[in-house]
Design a protein around this motif. Sequence first.
Motif, PDB file in Angstrom:
ATOM      1  N   ALA A  92      13.835  64.539 -65.167  1.00 42.94           N
ATOM      2  CA  ALA A  92      14.415  63.544 -64.263  1.00 42.94           C
ATOM      3  C   ALA A  92      15.563  64.135 -63.455  1.00 42.94           C
ATOM      4  N   GLU A  93      16.400  64.953 -64.109  1.00 45.92           N
ATOM      5  CA  GLU A  93      17.568  65.497 -63.421  1.00 45.92           C
ATOM      6  C   GLU A  93      17.183  66.454 -62.308  1.00 45.92           C
ATOM      7  N   ASN A  94      16.154  67.249 -62.537  1.00 47.71           N
ATOM      8  CA  ASN A  94      15.810  68.288 -61.559  1.00 47.71           C
ATOM      9  C   ASN A  94      14.769  67.865 -60.534  1.00 47.71           C
ATOM     10  N   ASP A  95      13.979  66.838 -60.862  1.00 46.80           N
ATOM     11  CA  ASP A  95      12.824  66.560 -60.000  1.00 46.80           C
ATOM     12  C   ASP A  95      12.725  65.135 -59.480  1.00 46.80           C
ATOM     13  N   GLU A  96      13.327  64.173 -60.116  1.00 44.62           N
ATOM     14  CA  GLU A  96      13.113  62.794 -59.680  1.00 44.62           C
ATOM     15  C   GLU A  96      13.637  62.575 -58.269  1.00 44.62           C
ATOM     16  N   TYR A  97      12.891  61.798 -57.512  1.00 44.31           N
ATOM     17  CA  TYR A  97      13.168  61.446 -56.122  1.00 44.31           C
ATOM     18  C   TYR A  97      12.926  62.608 -55.149  1.00 44.31           C
ATOM     19  N   ARG A  98      12.236  63.652 -55.595  1.00 43.52           N
ATOM     20  CA  ARG A  98      11.840  64.683 -54.639  1.00 43.52           C
ATOM     21  C   ARG A  98      10.812  64.103 -53.677  1.00 43.52           C
ATOM     22  N   HIS A  99      10.907  64.514 -52.430  1.00 44.33           N
ATOM     23  CA  HIS A  99       9.961  64.060 -51.415  1.00 44.33           C
ATOM     24  C   HIS A  99       8.765  64.998 -51.452  1.00 44.33           C
ATOM     25  N   VAL A 100       7.605  64.473 -51.874  1.00 43.83           N
ATOM     26  CA  VAL A 100       6.445  65.326 -52.120  1.00 43.83           C
ATOM     27  C   VAL A 100       5.250  64.855 -51.300  1.00 43.83           C
ATOM     28  N   ARG A 101       4.250  65.762 -51.229  1.00 44.69           N
ATOM     29  CA  ARG A 101       3.007  65.466 -50.509  1.00 44.69           C
ATOM     30  C   ARG A 101       1.824  65.705 -51.439  1.00 44.69           C
ATOM     31  N   LEU A 102       0.860  64.781 -51.408  1.00 48.77           N
ATOM     32  CA  LEU A 102      -0.350  64.882 -52.213  1.00 48.77           C
ATOM     33  C   LEU A 102      -1.570  64.789 -51.308  1.00 48.77           C
ATOM     34  N   THR A 103      -2.650  65.402 -51.740  1.00 47.83           N
ATOM     35  CA  THR A 103      -3.912  65.310 -51.007  1.00 47.83           C
ATOM     36  C   THR A 103      -5.033  65.018 -51.996  1.00 47.83           C
ATOM     37  N   GLY A 104      -5.852  64.033 -51.670  1.00 45.36           N
ATOM     38  CA  GLY A 104      -6.958  63.695 -52.563  1.00 45.36           C
ATOM     39  C   GLY A 104      -7.599  62.385 -52.166  1.00 45.36           C
ATOM     40  N   ASN A 105      -8.353  61.824 -53.087  1.00 50.43           N
ATOM     41  CA  ASN A 105      -9.064  60.568 -52.843  1.00 50.43           C
ATOM     42  C   ASN A 105      -8.597  59.519 -53.857  1.00 50.43           C
ATOM     43  N   PHE A 106      -8.337  58.311 -53.345  1.00 48.85           N
ATOM     44  CA  PHE A 106      -7.935  57.217 -54.216  1.00 48.85           C
ATOM     45  C   PHE A 106      -9.122  56.703 -55.026  1.00 48.85           C
ATOM     46  N   LEU A 107      -8.869  56.408 -56.293  1.00 50.66           N
ATOM     47  CA  LEU A 107      -9.855  55.759 -57.155  1.00 50.66           C
ATOM     48  C   LEU A 107      -9.465  54.292 -57.252  1.00 50.66           C
ATOM     49  N   TYR A 108      -9.831  53.543 -56.206  1.00 45.24           N
ATOM     50  CA  TYR A 108      -9.358  52.166 -56.091  1.00 45.24           C
ATOM     51  C   TYR A 108      -9.787  51.280 -57.257  1.00 45.24           C
ATOM     52  N   GLU A 109     -10.958  51.553 -57.809  1.00 48.69           N
ATOM     53  CA  GLU A 109     -11.465  50.700 -58.886  1.00 48.69           C
ATOM     54  C   GLU A 109     -10.604  50.802 -60.150  1.00 48.69           C
ATOM     55  N   LEU A 110      -9.749  51.817 -60.214  1.00 41.91           N
ATOM     56  CA  LEU A 110      -8.884  52.002 -61.384  1.00 41.91           C
ATOM     57  C   LEU A 110      -7.433  51.618 -61.092  1.00 41.91           C
ATOM     58  N   THR A 111      -7.216  50.845 -60.049  1.00 45.50           N
ATOM     59  CA  THR A 111      -5.871  50.405 -59.689  1.00 45.50           C
ATOM     60  C   THR A 111      -5.275  49.545 -60.803  1.00 45.50           C
ATOM     61  N   THR A 112      -4.010  49.788 -61.100  1.00 41.61           N
ATOM     62  CA  THR A 112      -3.302  49.042 -62.150  1.00 41.61           C
ATOM     63  C   THR A 112      -2.157  48.251 -61.530  1.00 41.61           C
TER      64      THR A 112
END
Length: 299
Positions: A92-112
């Motif tokens: 949490a101290e070193n990484d939380e709130y980092r602005h990141v980028r992801l690439t992939g496909n959403f698995l909408y049927e598994l939305t929680t």
Amino acid sequence: MTQAPHSKVAGDGLPDNTAVAAQDVKPRQRSRATRLVLAACAGLLFFGFVALGSWQLKRLQWKLDLIERVEQRVHSPAMAAPDRESWPRITAENDEYRHVRLTGNFLYELTTPVQAVTELGNGFWLLTPLRSADGSVVLVNRGFVAAKVGDWKSQDSAAQASTAANAPEPLSVTGLLRISEPGGGFLRHNDPSANHWYSRDVQAIAAARGLSGVAPYFVDADAGQSGSGGAAAGQPIGGLTVISFHNSHLVYALTWYALALMVAGACFWVVREERRMLRVAASASGDGIDRESEDGKQN
């Protein structure tokens, strides 16, 4: 013939009992061992309070540095999200709130859906798995939907249809890296069997959805992402991350220092009173001795 001792008669005919009273005045002294024990306890309290106050000042500086680092992370350009090899080292101290980028496909049927209270009211965060080309999965908080229990699916259908029509290829999503929130909310535990979620518990959600290779963090999507648009479009609203840190270290430090001053003031008062009583007793005792000497001479 021996005369019985008598009291000196004052000018008004009454006996002068000053000498008798002086003999009864004795300083109320504590033993040396008692004084040493009290002094040791007072010293421990004083230095303990000072140490706690100094520790809180160090915590204050640490918290201010953390807030500054987080502000820099939030407003920095998005970088690639941590990969599998980096997952064990994420904190949490070193990484939380980092602005990141992801690439992939959403698995909408598994939305929680995770119950949430935001500036827009009560509703749900929608956490949807995003599967990358290498098979790794990151839970993405696509945003907030103001919905009653059971209605979030109908509100989310517009986002799914829009994304499927406009972005059949892998999506690029940016957002803020967040650390998992295990357990549940205040006095409310997650109930995976009933699909009732009160915190964004990555490990529990992954287990409930049968997912493997899931990152130990989730990502709060920025506003305007595909599948995270606006209420008018029936899409979850992203970019609602509240960045706040509880920072009462200065108040705590001042409290501890105040207690240390109170201990020092109490010690000063006790020592002063003890010395005053000794002086009064010594003065009264000496006056009585002098009076007895004068009586002896007169007799």
